[in-house]
Design an enzyme around this catalytic site. Structure first.
Site, PDB file in Angstrom:
ATOM      1  N   ASP A  47      52.863  30.477  32.244  1.00  0.00           N
ATOM      2  CA  ASP A  47      53.878  30.937  33.194  1.00  0.00           C
ATOM      3  C   ASP A  47      53.734  32.428  33.464  1.00  0.00           C
ATOM      4  OD1 ASP A  47      54.916  28.365  33.056  1.00  0.00           O
ATOM      5  OD2 ASP A  47      56.230  28.880  31.383  1.00  0.00           O
ATOM      6  N   HIS A 138      57.973  53.791  47.354  1.00  0.00           N
ATOM      7  CA  HIS A 138      57.212  52.626  46.911  1.00  0.00           C
ATOM      8  C   HIS A 138      57.787  51.416  47.630  1.00  0.00           C
ATOM      9  CE1 HIS A 138      54.797  50.106  44.416  1.00  0.00           C
ATOM     10  NE2 HIS A 138      55.747  49.726  43.580  1.00  0.00           N
ATOM     11  N   ASP A 193      48.976  56.275  39.471  1.00  0.00           N
ATOM     12  CA  ASP A 193      48.792  54.926  40.030  1.00  0.00           C
ATOM     13  C   ASP A 193      47.430  54.784  40.721  1.00  0.00           C
ATOM     14  OD1 ASP A 193      48.950  52.582  41.542  1.00  0.00           O
ATOM     15  OD2 ASP A 193      50.753  53.176  42.651  1.00  0.00           O
ATOM     16  N   HIS A 367      51.461  51.346  47.718  1.00  0.00           N
ATOM     17  CA  HIS A 367      50.676  52.203  46.825  1.00  0.00           C
ATOM     18  C   HIS A 367      49.849  53.216  47.613  1.00  0.00           C
ATOM     19  CE1 HIS A 367      51.514  49.761  43.223  1.00  0.00           C
ATOM     20  NE2 HIS A 367      51.488  48.736  44.063  1.00  0.00           N
ATOM     21  N   HIS A 389      47.403  51.929  35.974  1.00  0.00           N
ATOM     22  CA  HIS A 389      47.834  50.921  36.942  1.00  0.00           C
ATOM     23  C   HIS A 389      46.692  50.476  37.857  1.00  0.00           C
ATOM     24  CE1 HIS A 389      50.284  48.752  39.857  1.00  0.00           C
ATOM     25  NE2 HIS A 389      51.326  48.865  39.053  1.00  0.00           N
ATOM     26  N   ASP A 442      54.255  30.305  27.764  1.00  0.00           N
ATOM     27  CA  ASP A 442      54.348  28.970  28.342  1.00  0.00           C
ATOM     28  C   ASP A 442      55.590  28.355  27.743  1.00  0.00           C
ATOM     29  OD1 ASP A 442      54.148  26.445  29.316  1.00  0.00           O
ATOM     30  OD2 ASP A 442      52.401  25.870  28.127  1.00  0.00           O
TER      31      ASP A 442
HETATM   32 ZN   LIG Z   1      53.208  48.048  39.575  1.00  0.00          ZN
HETATM   33 ZN   LIG Z   2      55.600  48.452  41.884  1.00  0.00          ZN
END
Ligand SMILES: [Zn+2]
Ligand SMILES: [Zn+2]
Length: 553
Positions: A47, A138, A193, A367, A389, A442
């Site tokens: 999951d 964002h 990022d 982003h 990230h 799971d």
């Molecule tokens: Zn993120």
């Molecule tokens: Zn984000």
């Protein structure tokens, strides 16, 4: 001598998702985000994927707080699992906490956390650090970059960001404040990022999507319009609502999280929708197609989402047909492209027009691209830099950008999940890595390991062959003909001869082993597996899982 400061990356460096890091000094720790990752297609039955929480569990007593940069699940979704093992204050904007709380409440763990709302530009003592929360733009409102003042100088983490100069709410990435920190204190370490580090140029403003949506609405009067996007993308939702209202349409929501997030954002004053505009989805069929817009979840093609049900003709509330317009105002997250493609096909089969980014620019990323990443680097002018990230390729490209921007090559550190770095008086060194494997969820967490997943892959790819043999170890004989049961190897009713042959081969192998004096389970099982495996390989060129069961009497 100042205390060293250690930063450990527990997730998000090497994959998109399950972002989690720890900043610590003098035995006291602050967790920076705790997210989930959505499973790859090669993780059957999984999951969610969590960061490896072992390091945090081990140091549960040292954790003084959790800082959330923004409300996306790849930054907040793991908290519901972390809070099982520890209680801590959780810091974030009101919206971030509101979004994160949903899962924590579902897990019944709300009492394990104190939620501390912070405002734009606010500074807070979080454990041993002074943390400043700096606005960034964002794809979810009210995200933060965070500046940690530490004994080893300032650590600046950008959070997920873009530099949107005309954001829908006017709240820009506060480059001026970041520049001021750089000018007055200097930034020892920048964590930034990397998601779009391969993309040249600048990500367009969110507002440009608004203009496209308006055009889509204006050129399709009299037709029902369904728009799907991430339910947390409140500014996108706002622009859809505005386009709908301007065209004289009412708005209904489809999908639980869309309704929930709309309510949360309206309550917080982040989303403006007139009560008179919203109509219940139950009444959708009563409206003329040209007077209604439906905001739906399911932009990732998730099998049970509102959009997938709609595409499959299984929606309780709506039936799609010719004339309807579906706008997919999102990009598939890597791994979801196939699922989204299938939904688009199904929508077309129902006669609907589908507008996605391949047709019209109905989505922009949240982003920063290279131009924005370089802008950030030039404003921050960090002494040390770690790209975060992203998949490794994104980190690698971001590292190269930093070097091109004048960060000395030795001061650019490529790290992966589990890596850590230590800031100390003399410089920066790498720390002993900590466990950072995938933690698979799971149903309940923790019981699905790599072994289980490997088995599932073999079962999915090749199937299973079970042989059950009964052996008399005293008389040293096989009592009855071994029984072969298979799923996914060959279709048994049509392969009787092959199954008989397999049974005979196992019988012969067991008899030979017994004659040689083998009487213990393990070695009998090994003989059976080897003989059966060889036959299966020779006859079918397949490698299903072979499960020998030897019963001794
Ligand atoms: Zn993120
Ligand atoms: Zn984000």
């Amino acid at each position: 001598m100042a205390d060293p400061v250690r930063v450990t990356f527990l997730g998000g460096l090497g994959e998109i998702g399950r972002n989690c890091a720890v900043v610590e000094t003098a035995g006291r720790m602050v967790v920076l985000d705790c997210g989930v990752m959505f499973p790859d297609p090669d993780m059957p039955g999984i999951d969610l994927v969590l960061p490896d929480l072992a390091y945090l569990r081990e140091h549960a007593d040292a954790i003084e707080g959790v800082v959330l940069t923004h409300g996306h699940e790849d930054h907040t979704g793991g908290l519901a699992y972390l809070l099982r093992d520890l209680a801590a204050p959780v810091y974030g904007s009101a919206l971030t906490l509101g979004l994160a709380r949903v899962r924590i409440a579902e897990a019944g763990l709300e009492d394990r956390a104190t939620f501390v709302e912070v405002m734009d530009g606010e500074r807070r003592a979080v454990g041993p650090f002074d943390v400043e929360f700096i606005p960034v733009t964002h794809s979810v409102p009210h995200g933060f970059a965070t500046a940690f003042s530490t004994p080893q100088g300032v650590i600046l983490h950008t959070g997920d960001f873009k530099i949107d100069l005309t954001p829908v709410d006017g709240r820009r990435t506060d480059l001026a404040r970041i520049g001021a920190i750089s000018a007055t204190q200097g930034v020892r370490l920048l964590l930034s990022d990397s998601t779009n580090a391969e993309e040249p140029g600048f990500t367009p403003s969110e507002r440009s999507v608004g203009a496209t949506l308006r055009r889509v609405f204006e050129t399709r009067p009299g037709r029902r319009i369904i728009v799907t996007c991430f339910a947390s993308h409140i500014h996108r939702v706002q622009q859809v609502v505005d386009a709908a209202v301007d065209g004289g349409r009412k708005v209904a929501t489809l999908g639980r999280s869309m309704a929930k997030n709309l309510e949360l954002a309206r309550r917080l004053g982040i989303l403006t929708v007139d009560d008179a505009v919203l109509v219940p989805i139950e009444d959708a069929d009563r409206y003329e197609p040209g007077t209604l817009c439906i905001l739906s979840t399911g932009s990732q093609g998730e099998p049970l989402s509102a959009l997938s049900l709609l595409a499959a003709g299984e929606s309780k509330w709506l039936h799609l047909g010719p004339g309807d317009v579906v706008v997919i105002s999102a990009h598939p997250i890597p791994g979801n492209e196939w699922a989204v493609g299938r939904v688009i096909d199904q929508l077309h089969r129902r006669g609907a027009e589908v507008i996605h980014t391949g047709v019209e620019p109905v989505h922009v990323s949240g982003h920063a691209r290279q131009g924005e990443l370089q802008t950030m680097l030039s404003v921050v002018r960090p002494e040390y830099f770690v790209p975060v990230h992203g998949e490794f390729r994104h980190l690698w490209n971001h590292a190269r950008l930093a070097a091109a921007m004048g960060v000395p090559e030795d001061n650019v550190l490529l790290c992966e999940d589990g890596d850590g770095i230590v800031l100390e008086d003399g410089g920066v060194r790498r720390a002993e890595p900590v466990p950072a494997g995938f933690l698979y969820v799971d149903g309940t967490v923790g019981d699905v390991g790599h072994g289980v997943l490997r088995d599932r892959r073999v079962l999915a790819d090749e199937g299973v062959v079970v042989v059950v043999a009964t052996v008399d170890t005293h008389a040293r004989e096989v009592v009855t003909a071994p029984e072969i049961v298979t799923r996914g190897w060959v279709h048994a009713p049509e392969a009787e001869a092959l199954l008989d042959e397999a049974s005979a081969v196992v019988r012969a192998a067991l008899e030979e082993a017994l004659a040689d004096g083998a009487t213990d389970h393990e070695s009998l099982r090994r003989h059976a597996r080897r003989a059966l495996g060889r036959l299966v390989g020779e006859r079918t060129r397949r490698r299903p899982m072979i499960v020998p069961v030897v019963v001794t009497v």
